[in-house]
Enzyme design. Structure first.
Site: not given
Ligand code: UDP
Length: 327
Positions: A189-190, A2, A26, A140, A144, A170, A115-116
């Protein structure tokens, strides 16, 4: 995947040559063909796993590589709880192999998709790059964090590296053409892919995970960023690779939105109704966090330009035109 496909569009548009390495775990090769269709340019593709040492020898010797954008990570929080070893193997061990091979081939410029989730979300809501990190709620998130620490140690061992770590908030939305977008495997999931799948009739209703948080409407608050703005942040980060150093930037809009606000923005932007129900809280969700993105503005000359309406419109345009994703 993505985010990578949108970064390819951005970089090809800026005149860069792009070589892609992906094991298609993926993602879908069709996305790359569509990137070429959107940009009218070609890219090179190698189907290979991040842990495949011999693949790097081939790629790094056949192409002149200026730097690497590393986003080859598994990213499903729930799955990481069930399969921690797979997550550490792909994300952490994979990064070690990548960095060793980069070193061997004298390539010392890397942008890492962080990632945040690396932030300690119990310590504050508006996050700057100096906010405390750690206390991840999932394997996960810990992968990171470990990779960020490893990259910092690598830089401290050899200051000739240029390392940019981008902490994504996001990402949602899609390229305005509707030809590339997010295509999750199985049940999303999102939030946004779930909303678009309800809108297109693939799912009956959206479950909103909790409306009893300490927020104005009771639902969780996040910083949603248009994936093309995120991609723009990467092309600015590529320029930063001209400098040796270790750099960290938040990529977010600084404009927090609740789950219900996103649902309503989606309905308004697209003239649709989304069937939803309030469900129990999801384990591990923090009530509220969003980016302070000033550092990226000052040092990279980057800021998000698209608002929540653009994100909702473009996500729907992609899903409506591709009800089955790339399949
Ligand atoms: N969310 C929800 N229903 C869903 C998916 C997500 O209510 O089907 C909520 C989730 O609880 C969180 C927000 O939407 O408050 C964003 O979740 P997402 O998984 O998209 O991103 P995260 O912030 O967890 O990385």
């Amino acid at each position: 995947g993505y985010i990578g496909s949108h970064i390819c569009v951005e970089l090809l548009g800026q005149g860069y040559d792009v070589t892609v390495m992906d094991n298609l775990a993926n993602s879908n090769e069709k996305a790359l063909r569509r990137v070429e269709e959107i940009t009218g340019k070609k890219l090179r593709f190698y189907e290979a796993d991040i842990r495949d040492r011999s693949a790097y020898d081939e790629i790094f010797s056949q192409n002149e590589i200026y730097g690497v954008i590393h986003m080859a990570g598994l990213k499903a929080v729930g799955e990481s709880v069930r399969k921690p070893l797979a997550y550490f193997d792909n994300n952490v061990s994979g990064t070690i192999v990548l960095l060793e091979k980069m070193k061997e081939h004298h390539i010392k410029r890397i942008i890492f998709s962080s990632s945040a989730t690396v932030y300690d979300l119990t310590q504050g809501e508006c996050l700057t790059e100096k906010s405390p990190i750690g206390n991840s709620t999932s394997p996960y998130g810990r992968t990171k964090l470990v990779i960020e620490q490893m990259l910092a140690d690598l830089y401290h061992s050899d200051a000739r590296w240029s390392i940019v770590m981008l902490r994504y908030f996001n990402p949602i939305g899609a390229h305005v053409s509707g030809r590339i977008g997010e295509d999750p495997n199985g049940e999303p999931n999102n939030l946004m892919p779930y909303i678009t799948q309800v809108a297109v009739g693939k799912r009956e209703k959206l479950n909103i995970f909790g409306n009893d948080y300490d927020t104005p409407d009771g639902t969780c608050i996040r910083d949603y960023i248009h994936v093309m703005d995120l991609a723009g942040g990467h092309s600015k980060a590529v320029r930063k690779l001209e400098e040796q150093g270790l750099f960290i930037y938040n990529l977010g809009t600084g404009q927090p939105q609740s789950v219900l606000a996103v649902v309503h923005a989606f309905e308004k932007a697209n003239g649709l109704k989304i069937n939803y129900a309030i469900a129990p809280r999801r384990a591990g969700d923090a009530p509220k966090y969003y980016a302070n993105a000033d550092k990226a503005k000052t040092e990279l000359n980057w800021e998000a330009e698209r608002g929540i309406e653009d994100m909702c419109r473009d996500s729907w345009n992609w899903q409506k035109n591709n009800p089955e994703g790339y399949r």
